[in-house]
Every structure is written in structure tokens, then in C-alpha cells.
Motif scaffolding. Structure first.
Motif, PDB file in Angstrom:
ATOM      1  N   ILE A  71       2.673  -1.724 -10.867  1.00  0.00           N
ATOM      2  CA  ILE A  71       2.011  -2.935 -11.371  1.00  0.00           C
ATOM      3  C   ILE A  71       2.899  -4.151 -11.126  1.00  0.00           C
ATOM      4  O   ILE A  71       2.427  -5.213 -10.703  1.00  0.00           O
ATOM      5  N   GLY A  72       4.203  -3.990 -11.355  1.00  0.00           N
ATOM      6  CA  GLY A  72       5.137  -5.100 -11.173  1.00  0.00           C
ATOM      7  C   GLY A  72       5.093  -5.668  -9.765  1.00  0.00           C
ATOM      8  O   GLY A  72       4.947  -6.879  -9.575  1.00  0.00           O
ATOM      9  N   VAL A  73       5.174  -4.787  -8.746  1.00  0.00           N
ATOM     10  CA  VAL A  73       5.231  -5.323  -7.375  1.00  0.00           C
ATOM     11  C   VAL A  73       3.859  -5.835  -6.918  1.00  0.00           C
ATOM     12  O   VAL A  73       3.780  -6.788  -6.143  1.00  0.00           O
ATOM     13  N   GLU A  74       2.778  -5.229  -7.418  1.00  0.00           N
ATOM     14  CA  GLU A  74       1.454  -5.744  -7.023  1.00  0.00           C
ATOM     15  C   GLU A  74       1.238  -7.144  -7.591  1.00  0.00           C
ATOM     16  O   GLU A  74       0.795  -8.059  -6.878  1.00  0.00           O
ATOM     17  N   PHE A  75       1.550  -7.357  -8.865  1.00  0.00           N
ATOM     18  CA  PHE A  75       1.357  -8.695  -9.442  1.00  0.00           C
ATOM     19  C   PHE A  75       2.343  -9.701  -8.851  1.00  0.00           C
ATOM     20  O   PHE A  75       2.007 -10.862  -8.646  1.00  0.00           O
ATOM     21  N   ALA A  76       3.588  -9.247  -8.586  1.00  0.00           N
ATOM     22  CA  ALA A  76       4.570 -10.157  -7.975  1.00  0.00           C
ATOM     23  C   ALA A  76       4.019 -10.646  -6.639  1.00  0.00           C
ATOM     24  O   ALA A  76       4.131 -11.823  -6.284  1.00  0.00           O
ATOM     25  N   SER A  77       3.397  -9.737  -5.898  1.00  0.00           N
ATOM     26  CA  SER A  77       2.837 -10.065  -4.593  1.00  0.00           C
ATOM     27  C   SER A  77       1.714 -11.099  -4.734  1.00  0.00           C
ATOM     28  O   SER A  77       1.659 -12.094  -4.002  1.00  0.00           O
ATOM     29  N   VAL A  78       0.822 -10.889  -5.708  1.00  0.00           N
ATOM     30  CA  VAL A  78      -0.286 -11.823  -5.940  1.00  0.00           C
ATOM     31  C   VAL A  78       0.253 -13.200  -6.345  1.00  0.00           C
ATOM     32  O   VAL A  78      -0.121 -14.225  -5.760  1.00  0.00           O
ATOM     33  N   PHE A  79       1.126 -13.219  -7.341  1.00  0.00           N
ATOM     34  CA  PHE A  79       1.623 -14.505  -7.847  1.00  0.00           C
ATOM     35  C   PHE A  79       2.324 -15.284  -6.739  1.00  0.00           C
ATOM     36  O   PHE A  79       2.162 -16.489  -6.606  1.00  0.00           O
TER      37      PHE A  79
ATOM     38  N   ALA B  18      -8.967  -6.893  -6.083  1.00  0.00           N
ATOM     39  CA  ALA B  18      -9.692  -8.117  -5.717  1.00  0.00           C
ATOM     40  C   ALA B  18      -8.708  -9.290  -5.701  1.00  0.00           C
ATOM     41  O   ALA B  18      -8.714 -10.112  -4.774  1.00  0.00           O
ATOM     42  N   LEU B  19      -7.824  -9.353  -6.697  1.00  0.00           N
ATOM     43  CA  LEU B  19      -6.810 -10.426  -6.711  1.00  0.00           C
ATOM     44  C   LEU B  19      -5.912 -10.312  -5.481  1.00  0.00           C
ATOM     45  O   LEU B  19      -5.575 -11.322  -4.844  1.00  0.00           O
ATOM     46  N   LEU B  20      -5.535  -9.081  -5.134  1.00  0.00           N
ATOM     47  CA  LEU B  20      -4.672  -8.896  -3.957  1.00  0.00           C
ATOM     48  C   LEU B  20      -5.390  -9.309  -2.683  1.00  0.00           C
ATOM     49  O   LEU B  20      -4.765  -9.823  -1.753  1.00  0.00           O
ATOM     50  N   HIS B  21      -6.700  -9.115  -2.635  1.00  0.00           N
ATOM     51  CA  HIS B  21      -7.419  -9.561  -1.441  1.00  0.00           C
ATOM     52  C   HIS B  21      -7.461 -11.095  -1.383  1.00  0.00           C
ATOM     53  O   HIS B  21      -7.241 -11.689  -0.318  1.00  0.00           O
ATOM     54  N   ALA B  22      -7.698 -11.726  -2.539  1.00  0.00           N
ATOM     55  CA  ALA B  22      -7.674 -13.200  -2.576  1.00  0.00           C
ATOM     56  C   ALA B  22      -6.288 -13.694  -2.160  1.00  0.00           C
ATOM     57  O   ALA B  22      -6.156 -14.695  -1.440  1.00  0.00           O
TER      58      ALA B  22
END
Ligand code: NAI
Length: 460
Positions: A182-190, A56-60
């Protein structure tokens, strides 16, 4: 005497995450009497702290990027800001609807759902508070937790994905420790939310478990997005003051940030649950099983993240279903770990199934062929403005054994890719199937056309 006191369950399942609840639902469908014990919320990590809220965060994040980039497509849009409270209410709404639905499913399946922390007392009994649930079969499905490193305490500005999921603001600068999934997904969101991000990864590449050319393409895309990363970089330590966290690397370099996200893997939750006392072998925290998911103790099975291997929700679902069918005497076919699809939902997405080229060469020596189809030749990918490619790995004159993809939305193509690999399709068989135009899916068809020696929008 109540059923519990008589101890007449067919299956008692400890842990209500993906593996545990799938096992409970399938067991109930097969007419088995089931108890499912969960200490927190039905749905576990995937639904409450993992797959669903992070996607959901990645979609936002994607929406933020679309707002920023409208002019690329001739549409005047402006990006104002990210309202984290509103992002959370969207994300939590998704989680809560799915949670309610799942609770309804478990209830109507007539699974005995027991809320509370359970532990084994002998191999066939789970104790939850005052209750003793005894089963002919017991399934251990207690999942995993976000690990840290020795001496690195999770507190304040040093957090794991658990805390990062509920941040009430967008930090200005973030260091992400670990360039895995997890690292690259959160890096992408941030990054999409406007933070300055630096990833620190010990191995030579981001997403190091993937095909190397895919990792390199992700690195190129991240560079373009101005996501900084240091690979081959060893973490030495971190200290925090009121308003800053300082991360030092073994090279002597230091990085300062508002937040350090620790994403160095997930450990199995097996401590203090009576497993070893019940005679179950535990190896470095994991519960080893045979291919039928039996532990060393008869009648005790393990599923999901506590079983060594890929830690993925859909592996947990499949293993839970497998164990239910095994207990019911259906003799299901064992699950092949290499046939399990893997998707990383950063931008661009990474999706793969089967063997990498290096793994295929280990098994088949020189009898391996590969083909890379560039999304530059795919109409829909050009419309979306994404770059990437599909790499196929096949046995010479044999089936396709690996499909590796990178590009926006390629995760949605993993379904066909996993059918190809798991059904051991040959390139000319896939090439003979008509793929709809213009779709990104067509790129899979074209890659197989090329590998079958008859490329259309590509060079041989
Ligand atoms: P991971 O194992 O994927 O990545 C951890 C990374 O941290 C590795 O690349 C490792 O080399 C690096 N690392 C470890 N120690 C380090 C150190 N001292 N300094 C620098 N780097 C260091 O684990 P991750 O990303 O925490 O994910 C945990 C599990 O959750 C994985 O099994 C993953 O597959 C699963 N997951 C799956 C998702 C998906 O399917 N989309 C999403 C999120 C998690």
C-alpha cells in the motif's frame, strides 16, 4: 415457517467481500442453499476501498505522467493539474458499475443476501438484527482493516488508505509510513499527482517481502522519480497542528508534511463477532485453518484476510470457491500459498510468483539456478521507455520455482508466470513455446530461452 426460521441453509456466509461472495456464487452454482450476510457493501474492501479504487487512482496517475512526458516521445503535451473531484468521479464510476454488476450476479444466483451486521451465536447460527440464519455449514469471511501503530491515532492529517482514497485535493507534502504494497502504491500516485513524497520503512528495503534485487531496482526507479524514502528507519511518533503533521523517527530526525499516510499492514476483523464464544480458535485476531480451510470446529470454515497468509483478493476468491466445492463434496485440490501470484501496481510495477532465491535455497540448498533477463533487450519495453528485469529461479535440472519481474506493465505478465510455476514447467519447455514479438511477454520467453542455455537477445 420461513426457510430462515427453519434454519435450513446449507451454507451461511458472514462477510460479502471477495472470499465471501465467491463462496456464495460457487455454492449456489452447485445447488446449495446459501445466505450471504454483509454489513456494508457487497464486494467488500477489494471493490470499495482496496484493489479497484486504488488501481483507478494509479491509472489516473499514469495519465498524468504520460501528459508530463509526451516530449520524450516527440509529442508536445503539457500537464496542467489534477482535478481530484473529476478523478473521484472516474474512480467511483468504475466501482459503481462493478458493484451493480456484482449485485446482479448475486441476485440472479438466488443467494439470500442479508444486509446488516452479523455475529455468531453458536457455531452454526449467524444473528443479524432480529434474524437467525442457521446453516449446516458456516463460512467466516469478515476480512481486514487498515491497522495503525500503538499511540498513533487515525484522525485529521493522519490517515490510512481508507481516508486517502477520498482526499479532495492533492497534498503538497506526504509522509508514507510503511514501504510495503500500500505504501509504494500510494507513494507512486501522490508523486505522479505532484506531491513531494517521503516513505519511511522499518526494514532494510522497500517492498521487503519481494526478491531483494527487485526491491533495489524499485528503489532506483523511485529515486529517479524523486520519491524519497528512508529504509531501516524506525518511527517514533507523530503530532499534528492545524496545518502540518510532524513525524519523528527513532534516529531523532523529524519530517513535516501535510499528511501522514499510515500503511503498516492490515489486521483481521474478528473481534466482537462471537467467534471465540462459539468455540472457534482465534490466534492474534486471525482464524487458523487446516489446508481444507476448516477451523477447529466442524462445519465452520474461514476464507480470505482473516486466515493467516497473503491478504489478497484473488486468494480470497480461490478460497471461497474451494470451500463451496468442499461443502458440495467435490474434494477440490488444496490451494498452494506459494503458487498465488502477487502484483504491486506502483510505477514501475512489481510482479512475482513462487519462491524467491533465498526461499529456494532454504528448500533445495545449492541445487538452485537463477537467471536475470534485462528488459533492455526487450523491444516493447524499450518502446515504452521502461527499465527493469525478470529474475527466474529454478531447481537445478528441474522446474522453474519462482518468477520475479519489475518494469512498467509487468503485472500483465503474471498470468504466464503463474502457469509456469504452478505447472512446474522446465525452462526448455517454456523456451519451446513461441512468444509474440514485439510484446513485453516475449521477455518471459527470452528469459526461459536463456535459462535453457540458448539465449537470443541476451548473454548467457
Ligand atoms: P505490508 O505488510 O505490505 O507493508 C507494511 C510495511 O510497513 C512493511 O514493509 C513493514 O515493514 C512496515 N512497517 C511496519 N511497522 C512500521 C514502523 N513502525 N515503521 C516503519 N515501517 C513499518 O502492508 P500494507 O502495505 O499496509 O498492505 C496490507 C495488505 O494489503 C498486504 O497484505 C498487501 O499484500 C495487501 N495489498 C495488496 C495489494 C496488491 O496486491 N496490489 C494492494 C494493496 C494492499
Amino acid at each position: 415457517m420461513s426457510a430462515e426460521a427453519a434454519g435450513d441453509y446449507d451454507v451461511v456466509i458472514l462477510g460479502g467481500g471477495s472470499g465471501g461472495y465467491a463462496c456464495a456464487l460457487r455454492s449456489a452454482q452447485l445447488g446449495l442453499k446459501v445466505a450471504l450476510v454483509e454489513k456494508s457493501k457487497l464486494g467488500g474492501t477489494c471493490l470499495h476501498r482496496g484493489c479497484i479504487p486504488t488501481k483507478a487512482l494509479l491509472h489516473a496517475a499514469e495519465v498524468a505522467d504520460v501528459a508530463r512526458e509526451g516530449s520524450r516521445f516527440g509529442v508536445r503535451t503539457t500537464f496542467e493539474s489534477v482535478d481530484m473531484a473529476a478523478v473521484h468521479s472516474y474512480k467511483d464510476g468504475v466501482v459503481s458499475r462493478l458493484h451493480k454488476g456484482l449485485q446482479g450476479l448475486v441476485k440472479s444466483a438466488q443467494v439470500d443476501y442479508v444486509e446488516g451486521t452479523g455475529a455468531l451465536d453458536g457455531p452454526h447460527t449467524v444473528v443479524v438484527g432480529e434474524r437467525r440464519l442457521t446453516g449446516k455449514n458456516v463460512v467466516l469471511a469478515t476480512g481486514s482493516y487498515a491497522k495503525s501503530l500503538p499511540g498513533l491515532e487515525i484522525d485529521g492529517r493522519i490517515m490510512t488508505s481508507d481516508q486517502a482514497l477520498t482526499l479532495d485535493h492533492v497534498p503538497a507534502r506526504v509522509v508514507v509510513l510503511g514501504g510495503g504494497v500500500i505504501g509504494v502504491e500510494f507513494a507512486s500516485v501522490f508523486n505522479s499527482f505532484g506531491a513531494e513524497v517521503t516513505i519511511v520503512e522499518a526494514l532494510p528495503h522497500l517492498v521487503p517481502a519481494e526478491e531483494e534485487v527487485i526491491s533495489k531496482q524499485l528503489e532506483r526507479s523511485f529515486r529517479k522519480r524523486k520519491i524519497a524514502f528512508k529504509t531501516g528507519a524506525r518511527f517514533a511518533g507523530a503530532t499534528q497542528a492545524d496545518d502540518v503533521v510532524t513525524v519523528s523517527l527513532e534516529s531523532g530526525e523529524t519530517l513535516t508534511a501535510d499528511l501522514l499516510l499510515v500503511a503498516v499492514g492490515r489486521g483481521p476483523v474478528t473481534e466482537g463477532l462471537g467467534y471465540e464464544a462459539a468455540g472457534i480458535t482465534v490466534d492474534r485476531g486471525f482464524v487458523p485453518t487446516n489446508e481444507r480451510l476448516q477451523t477447529n470446529v466442524p462445519g465452520v470454515y474461514a476464507v480470505g484476510d482473516i486466515v493467516p497468509g497473503l491478504q489478497l483478493a484473488h486468494r480470497g476468491f480461490a478460497q471461497g470457491i474451494f470451500v463451496a466445492e468442499e461443502i458440495a463434496g467435490l474434494s477440490p485440490a488444496p490451494i498452494k500459498e506459494t503458487g498465488i501470484p502477487r502484483v504491486t501496481y506502483c510505477d514501475p510495477e512489481v510482479a512475482s510468483v513462487g519462491l524467491t532465491e533465498a526461499q529456494a535455497r532454504e528448500s533445495f540448498g545449492d541445487e538452485v539456478e537463477t537467471y536475470e533477463y534485462n528488459l533492455g533487450g526487450n523491444g516493447k519495453s524499450q518502446i515504452l521507455g521502461t527499465q527493469g528485469f525478470i529474475k527466474l529461479v529454478r531447481r537445478k535440472d528441474g522446474p522453474v520455482v519462482g518468477v520475479h519481474m519489475i518494469g512498467a506493465r509487468v503485472g500483465e505478465q503474471i498470468g504466464e508466470a503463474q502457469l509456469i510455476v504452478n505447472w512446474e514447467a522446465h525452462p526448455d519447455e517454456v523456451a519451446g513455446l513461441v512468444h509474440a514479438h514485439p510484446t513485453q511477454n516475449e521477455a518471459l520467453g527470452e528469459a526461459h530461452l536463456a535459462l535453457a542455455g540458448k539465449p537470443l537477445h541476451a548473454h548467457a
